[in-house]
Design a protein around this motif. Structure first.
Motif, PDB file in Angstrom:
ATOM      1  N   LEU A   1     -51.327  48.427 -30.021  1.00  5.47           N
ATOM      2  CA  LEU A   1     -51.792  47.928 -31.318  1.00  5.47           C
ATOM      3  C   LEU A   1     -53.154  47.258 -31.175  1.00  5.47           C
ATOM      4  N   SER A   2     -53.833  47.084 -32.306  1.00  9.36           N
ATOM      5  CA  SER A   2     -55.087  46.330 -32.307  1.00  9.36           C
ATOM      6  C   SER A   2     -54.794  44.843 -32.119  1.00  9.36           C
ATOM      7  N   GLY A   3     -55.836  44.058 -31.859  1.00 10.58           N
ATOM      8  CA  GLY A   3     -55.637  42.628 -31.653  1.00 10.58           C
ATOM      9  C   GLY A   3     -55.001  41.942 -32.848  1.00 10.58           C
ATOM     10  N   GLY A   4     -55.495  42.254 -34.057  1.00 15.20           N
ATOM     11  CA  GLY A   4     -54.926  41.649 -35.261  1.00 15.20           C
ATOM     12  C   GLY A   4     -53.489  42.060 -35.481  1.00 15.20           C
ATOM     13  N   GLN A   5     -53.177  43.334 -35.209  1.00 15.65           N
ATOM     14  CA  GLN A   5     -51.804  43.814 -35.348  1.00 15.65           C
ATOM     15  C   GLN A   5     -50.876  43.136 -34.350  1.00 15.65           C
ATOM     16  N   LYS A   6     -51.352  42.950 -33.119  1.00 10.25           N
ATOM     17  CA  LYS A   6     -50.542  42.265 -32.108  1.00 10.25           C
ATOM     18  C   LYS A   6     -50.193  40.848 -32.559  1.00 10.25           C
ATOM     19  N   GLN A   7     -51.180  40.129 -33.100  1.00 13.40           N
ATOM     20  CA  GLN A   7     -50.906  38.759 -33.536  1.00 13.40           C
ATOM     21  C   GLN A   7     -49.959  38.743 -34.725  1.00 13.40           C
ATOM     22  N   ARG A   8     -50.049  39.760 -35.587  1.00 15.32           N
ATOM     23  CA  ARG A   8     -49.116  39.821 -36.712  1.00 15.32           C
ATOM     24  C   ARG A   8     -47.691  40.053 -36.210  1.00 15.32           C
ATOM     25  N   VAL A   9     -47.541  40.868 -35.159  1.00  5.51           N
ATOM     26  CA  VAL A   9     -46.211  41.062 -34.563  1.00  5.51           C
ATOM     27  C   VAL A   9     -45.721  39.758 -33.937  1.00  5.51           C
ATOM     28  N   ALA A  10     -46.625  39.026 -33.277  1.00  6.05           N
ATOM     29  CA  ALA A  10     -46.250  37.728 -32.692  1.00  6.05           C
ATOM     30  C   ALA A  10     -45.792  36.764 -33.786  1.00  6.05           C
ATOM     31  N   ILE A  11     -46.481  36.784 -34.926  1.00  3.16           N
ATOM     32  CA  ILE A  11     -46.082  35.935 -36.058  1.00  3.16           C
ATOM     33  C   ILE A  11     -44.725  36.384 -36.597  1.00  3.16           C
ATOM     34  N   ALA A  12     -44.514  37.711 -36.670  1.00  2.00           N
ATOM     35  CA  ALA A  12     -43.222  38.226 -37.141  1.00  2.00           C
ATOM     36  C   ALA A  12     -42.091  37.753 -36.236  1.00  2.00           C
ATOM     37  N   GLY A  13     -42.339  37.769 -34.919  1.00  2.00           N
ATOM     38  CA  GLY A  13     -41.325  37.284 -33.983  1.00  2.00           C
ATOM     39  C   GLY A  13     -40.983  35.830 -34.210  1.00  2.00           C
ATOM     40  N   ALA A  14     -42.016  35.046 -34.539  1.00  2.00           N
ATOM     41  CA  ALA A  14     -41.781  33.627 -34.828  1.00  2.00           C
ATOM     42  C   ALA A  14     -41.035  33.459 -36.151  1.00  2.00           C
ATOM     43  N   LEU A  15     -41.419  34.245 -37.156  1.00  4.49           N
ATOM     44  CA  LEU A  15     -40.817  34.111 -38.488  1.00  4.49           C
ATOM     45  C   LEU A  15     -39.366  34.581 -38.516  1.00  4.49           C
ATOM     46  N   ALA A  16     -39.030  35.529 -37.645  1.00  9.57           N
ATOM     47  CA  ALA A  16     -37.653  36.027 -37.618  1.00  9.57           C
ATOM     48  C   ALA A  16     -36.655  34.915 -37.307  1.00  9.57           C
ATOM     49  N   LEU A  17     -37.132  33.889 -36.609  1.00  8.84           N
ATOM     50  CA  LEU A  17     -36.279  32.746 -36.280  1.00  8.84           C
ATOM     51  C   LEU A  17     -36.135  31.779 -37.453  1.00  8.84           C
ATOM     52  N   LYS A  18     -36.828  32.094 -38.566  1.00  7.95           N
ATOM     53  CA  LYS A  18     -36.813  31.252 -39.773  1.00  7.95           C
ATOM     54  C   LYS A  18     -37.199  29.809 -39.445  1.00  7.95           C
ATOM     55  N   PRO A  19     -38.394  29.629 -38.881  1.00 10.60           N
ATOM     56  CA  PRO A  19     -38.806  28.284 -38.475  1.00 10.60           C
ATOM     57  C   PRO A  19     -39.182  27.414 -39.662  1.00 10.60           C
ATOM     58  N   GLU A  20     -39.066  26.125 -39.470  1.00  9.55           N
ATOM     59  CA  GLU A  20     -39.537  25.166 -40.470  1.00  9.55           C
ATOM     60  C   GLU A  20     -40.984  24.765 -40.199  1.00  9.55           C
ATOM     61  N   LEU A  21     -41.439  25.013 -38.975  1.00  6.58           N
ATOM     62  CA  LEU A  21     -42.791  24.654 -38.562  1.00  6.58           C
ATOM     63  C   LEU A  21     -43.358  25.779 -37.695  1.00  6.58           C
ATOM     64  N   LEU A  22     -44.567  26.247 -38.041  1.00  4.61           N
ATOM     65  CA  LEU A  22     -45.256  27.269 -37.257  1.00  4.61           C
ATOM     66  C   LEU A  22     -46.457  26.631 -36.582  1.00  4.61           C
ATOM     67  N   LEU A  23     -46.494  26.711 -35.252  1.00  2.47           N
ATOM     68  CA  LEU A  23     -47.603  26.159 -34.473  1.00  2.47           C
ATOM     69  C   LEU A  23     -48.427  27.307 -33.906  1.00  2.47           C
ATOM     70  N   MET A  24     -49.711  27.330 -34.225  1.00  2.83           N
ATOM     71  CA  MET A  24     -50.620  28.362 -33.724  1.00  2.83           C
ATOM     72  C   MET A  24     -51.664  27.695 -32.833  1.00  2.83           C
ATOM     73  N   ASP A  25     -51.678  28.084 -31.564  1.00  2.00           N
ATOM     74  CA  ASP A  25     -52.611  27.493 -30.597  1.00  2.00           C
ATOM     75  C   ASP A  25     -53.710  28.505 -30.282  1.00  2.00           C
ATOM     76  N   GLU A  26     -54.874  28.349 -30.909  1.00  2.00           N
ATOM     77  CA  GLU A  26     -56.023  29.255 -30.726  1.00  2.00           C
ATOM     78  C   GLU A  26     -55.599  30.701 -30.966  1.00  2.00           C
ATOM     79  N   ALA A  27     -54.778  30.918 -31.995  1.00  2.00           N
ATOM     80  CA  ALA A  27     -54.173  32.235 -32.218  1.00  2.00           C
ATOM     81  C   ALA A  27     -55.168  33.294 -32.671  1.00  2.00           C
ATOM     82  N   THR A  28     -56.354  32.903 -33.129  1.00  2.00           N
ATOM     83  CA  THR A  28     -57.333  33.893 -33.594  1.00  2.00           C
ATOM     84  C   THR A  28     -58.563  33.964 -32.698  1.00  2.00           C
ATOM     85  N   SER A  29     -58.586  33.194 -31.622  1.00  2.00           N
ATOM     86  CA  SER A  29     -59.823  33.066 -30.838  1.00  2.00           C
ATOM     87  C   SER A  29     -60.213  34.341 -30.100  1.00  2.00           C
TER      88      SER A  29
END
Length: 282
Positions: free
Chosen positions: A144-172
């Motif tokens: 996948l492209s870089g943006g697509q990879k990060q969207r998959v990483a976000i999907a993995g986080a969201l699947a857990l139904k979090p109350e708080l999302l922490l992004m550490d230099e996620a777009t750098s």
């Protein structure tokens, strides 16, 4: 009233160098994050941002003060219970991938947490749909492209139904298009679901989108406020090594060249409107 999701209460942390010298990385930091807020933590390299992130998720524990998450003092005893309510997206998505396909990767944390199979399938499809990656569920993540990879990483986080999302230099590590993809997804999720977001970044263009900004400098909290309040101190931000948003730099250069412009211009849209207003007010 808004509920407090995370707070740092007079937190300090020091590292021990190989030479045995104690170096303070975080020095008496205090601030709070409310439910539904997007907080951007900014600072130059070495300002303490990454150490702060590690303290928030319990990879480190403070020498002094308390880190409170979901109104509980973070400790080794409750660490895993608290982490189960949080989602993480880091700088390099390749380091987070463990599955052979996108859907396998999103399902990995759910399987580890004992989520029933039928519920797991539903969550995987829902989270991929949330980040507009439903058509890629059978793709290999590393293709996948870089943006697509990060969207998959976000999907993995969201699947857990979090109350708080922490992004550490996620777009750098992303190109402008990939960065815009990820930021747009997070904006939409925050608007639709009320997700609380903490983004740790050196990108002030990204920080413009936050509700509040926390500015770090040499391990200390320099200031905190809305984007408008923070960028009104542009000279101070530049003095500590931060790069102002493009529109602000262009606006300053135009003023220095003698052009009359009204108001501050933090975004390109605001700058265009300012130029338009200035032109037709003459």
């Amino acid at each position: 009233m808004m509920k407090e999701v995370l707070s740092m209460d007079h937190v300090s942390f020091s590292y021990q160098s190989e030479e045995g010298v104690t170096e303070k990385a975080i020095d008496d930091i205090s601030f709070a994050v409310q439910q539904g807020e997007w907080i951007a933590i900014v600072g130059h390299n070495g300002s303490g941002k990454s150490t702060l992130a590690k303290l928030m998720i319990g990879l480190l524990f403070p020498d002094e003060g308390e880190v409170n998450v979901f109104i509980q003092k973070l400790s080794e005893a409750n660490l895993w219970a608290i982490r189960s309510r949080m989602g993480f997206v880091f700088q390099n998505p390749d380091n987070q991938f463990v599955g052979s396909t996108v859907q396998d990767d999103v399902a990995f944390a759910l399987e580890n947490n004992g989520v029933p199979f039928t519920d797991m399938v539903t969550r995987v499809h829902e989270s991929l749909a949330q980040v507009n990656m439903s058509n890629f569920h059978d793709h290999e993540p590393h293709h996948l492209s870089g943006g697509q990879k990060q969207r998959v990483a976000i999907a993995g986080a969201l699947a857990l139904k979090p109350e708080l999302l922490l992004m550490d230099e996620a777009t750098s590590m992303l190109d402008p298009q990939g960065r815009d993809e990820v930021i747009r997804v997070v904006e939409e999720l925050k608007t639709k679901t009320g997700l609380t977001v903490i983004s740790i970044t050196h990108d002030l263009e990204e920080a413009l989108l936050a509700d509040r900004i926390v500015v770090m400098n040499k391990g200390k909290l320099l200031t905190t406020g809305t984007p408008t309040q923070i960028f009104a101190r542009g000279d101070e931000l530049e003095a500590i090594g931060l790069d102002l948003p493009f529109a602000m730099k262009v606006s300053r250069l135009l003023r220095e060249s003698g052009m009359e412009l009204f108001g501050e211009h933090m975004t390109e849209e605001e700058l265009v409107n300012g130029l338009w207003t200035s032109h037709f007010s003459k």
